[in-house]
Design a protein around this motif. Sequence first.
Motif, mmCIF file in Angstrom:
data_model
loop_
_atom_site.group_PDB
_atom_site.id
_atom_site.type_symbol
_atom_site.label_atom_id
_atom_site.label_comp_id
_atom_site.label_asym_id
_atom_site.label_seq_id
_atom_site.Cartn_x
_atom_site.Cartn_y
_atom_site.Cartn_z
ATOM 1 N N LYS A 68 0.834 -1.197 0.000
ATOM 2 C CA LYS A 68 0.000 0.000 0.000
ATOM 3 C C LYS A 68 0.874 1.254 0.000
ATOM 4 O O LYS A 68 0.591 2.208 -0.727
ATOM 5 C CB LYS A 68 -0.916 -0.017 1.224
ATOM 6 N N THR A 69 1.928 1.236 0.804
ATOM 7 C CA THR A 69 2.841 2.382 0.859
ATOM 8 C C THR A 69 3.511 2.605 -0.487
ATOM 9 O O THR A 69 3.576 3.740 -0.987
ATOM 10 C CB THR A 69 3.904 2.157 1.960
ATOM 11 N N GLU A 70 4.009 1.525 -1.097
ATOM 12 C CA GLU A 70 4.636 1.645 -2.413
ATOM 13 C C GLU A 70 3.644 2.140 -3.450
ATOM 14 O O GLU A 70 3.969 2.979 -4.290
ATOM 15 C CB GLU A 70 5.221 0.297 -2.836
ATOM 16 N N TYR A 71 2.423 1.640 -3.391
ATOM 17 C CA TYR A 71 1.393 2.057 -4.337
ATOM 18 C C TYR A 71 1.089 3.546 -4.187
ATOM 19 O O TYR A 71 0.979 4.264 -5.179
ATOM 20 C CB TYR A 71 0.127 1.225 -4.112
ATOM 21 N N LEU A 73 3.091 5.845 -2.981
ATOM 22 C CA LEU A 73 4.238 6.613 -3.472
ATOM 23 C C LEU A 73 4.224 6.695 -4.994
ATOM 24 O O LEU A 73 4.440 7.763 -5.575
ATOM 25 C CB LEU A 73 5.551 5.987 -2.997
ATOM 26 N N ASN A 74 3.984 5.561 -5.643
ATOM 27 C CA ASN A 74 3.921 5.552 -7.105
ATOM 28 C C ASN A 74 2.782 6.431 -7.605
ATOM 29 O O ASN A 74 2.935 7.151 -8.599
ATOM 30 C CB ASN A 74 3.749 4.122 -7.625
ATOM 31 N N LEU A 75 1.652 6.375 -6.928
ATOM 32 C CA LEU A 75 0.517 7.193 -7.324
ATOM 33 C C LEU A 75 0.827 8.674 -7.159
ATOM 34 O O LEU A 75 0.463 9.490 -8.020
ATOM 35 C CB LEU A 75 -0.705 6.808 -6.495
ATOM 36 N N THR A 76 1.530 9.027 -6.087
ATOM 37 C CA THR A 76 1.916 10.417 -5.866
ATOM 38 C C THR A 76 2.863 10.903 -6.963
ATOM 39 O O THR A 76 2.705 12.008 -7.495
ATOM 40 C CB THR A 76 2.577 10.573 -4.483
ATOM 41 N N GLU A 77 3.850 10.053 -7.304
ATOM 42 C CA GLU A 77 4.785 10.418 -8.368
ATOM 43 C C GLU A 77 4.065 10.588 -9.697
ATOM 44 O O GLU A 77 4.320 11.541 -10.439
ATOM 45 C CB GLU A 77 5.870 9.351 -8.502
ATOM 46 N N LEU A 78 3.162 9.668 -9.997
ATOM 47 C CA LEU A 78 2.413 9.764 -11.249
ATOM 48 C C LEU A 78 1.524 11.003 -11.267
ATOM 49 O O LEU A 78 1.384 11.654 -12.315
ATOM 50 C CB LEU A 78 1.572 8.504 -11.472
ATOM 51 N N SER A 79 0.943 11.335 -10.137
ATOM 52 C CA SER A 79 0.105 12.537 -10.071
ATOM 53 C C SER A 79 0.946 13.789 -10.343
ATOM 54 O O SER A 79 0.493 14.695 -11.055
ATOM 55 C CB SER A 79 -0.556 12.649 -8.704
ATOM 56 N N ALA A 80 2.149 13.818 -9.773
ATOM 57 C CA ALA A 80 3.034 14.963 -10.015
ATOM 58 C C ALA A 80 3.407 15.051 -11.490
ATOM 59 O O ALA A 80 3.413 16.143 -12.081
ATOM 60 C CB ALA A 80 4.285 14.853 -9.152
ATOM 61 N N GLN A 81 3.693 13.917 -12.106
ATOM 62 C CA GLN A 81 4.036 13.913 -13.524
ATOM 63 C C GLN A 81 2.846 14.342 -14.375
ATOM 64 O O GLN A 81 3.008 15.088 -15.351
ATOM 65 C CB GLN A 81 4.516 12.526 -13.950
ATOM 66 N N VAL A 82 1.661 13.890 -14.005
ATOM 67 C CA VAL A 82 0.463 14.280 -14.754
ATOM 68 C C VAL A 82 0.227 15.783 -14.621
ATOM 69 O O VAL A 82 -0.125 16.453 -15.599
ATOM 70 C CB VAL A 82 -0.762 13.462 -14.274
ATOM 71 N N GLU A 83 0.420 16.312 -13.422
ATOM 72 C CA GLU A 83 0.262 17.760 -13.224
ATOM 73 C C GLU A 83 1.267 18.538 -14.074
ATOM 74 O O GLU A 83 0.936 19.567 -14.658
ATOM 75 C CB GLU A 83 0.410 18.118 -11.743
#
Length: 135
Positions: A68-71, A73-83
């Motif tokens: 869950k933690t890794e997921y 983190l990955n989701l946060t990184e992807l959100s930043a890239q999408v932004e």
Amino acid sequence: MMTMPTSTDTNYERSKTKRGPSVKAFLLLWIVLIGSGITAAYIYSNELKQDMLQQLQKENQQQMTLLKTEYELNLTELSAQVEELNSKVQSFNELLTFTKDNATTKTDNSNKLYTQLSEVKKQLDTLQKKMDLLK
């Protein structure tokens, strides 16, 4: 005529009666011991099973927490890239809107900025010539 029992006959009868209950008691004792051993083994195996299940649940919970933690983190990184990509797309859309609004019949949409810069340069050159004439 009645014969008197001899001492060997009496000993034989006594040993015969003593053997009967002692064999039965011995067999009963063995049956009770075997039953208690089986019951103890069953209870012990159930306790081991419960311990193993609890340990597996604990390990599964730890792994799920890690995943869950890794997921996240990955989701946060992807959100930043999408932004970031969204802001770039927005900038490009603004630039395209600007160039489209400033397009004339003389220029096509792909070369708008270049032609606008060329026109500004021509106007500066003409202004420079007029300034030179005024001096």
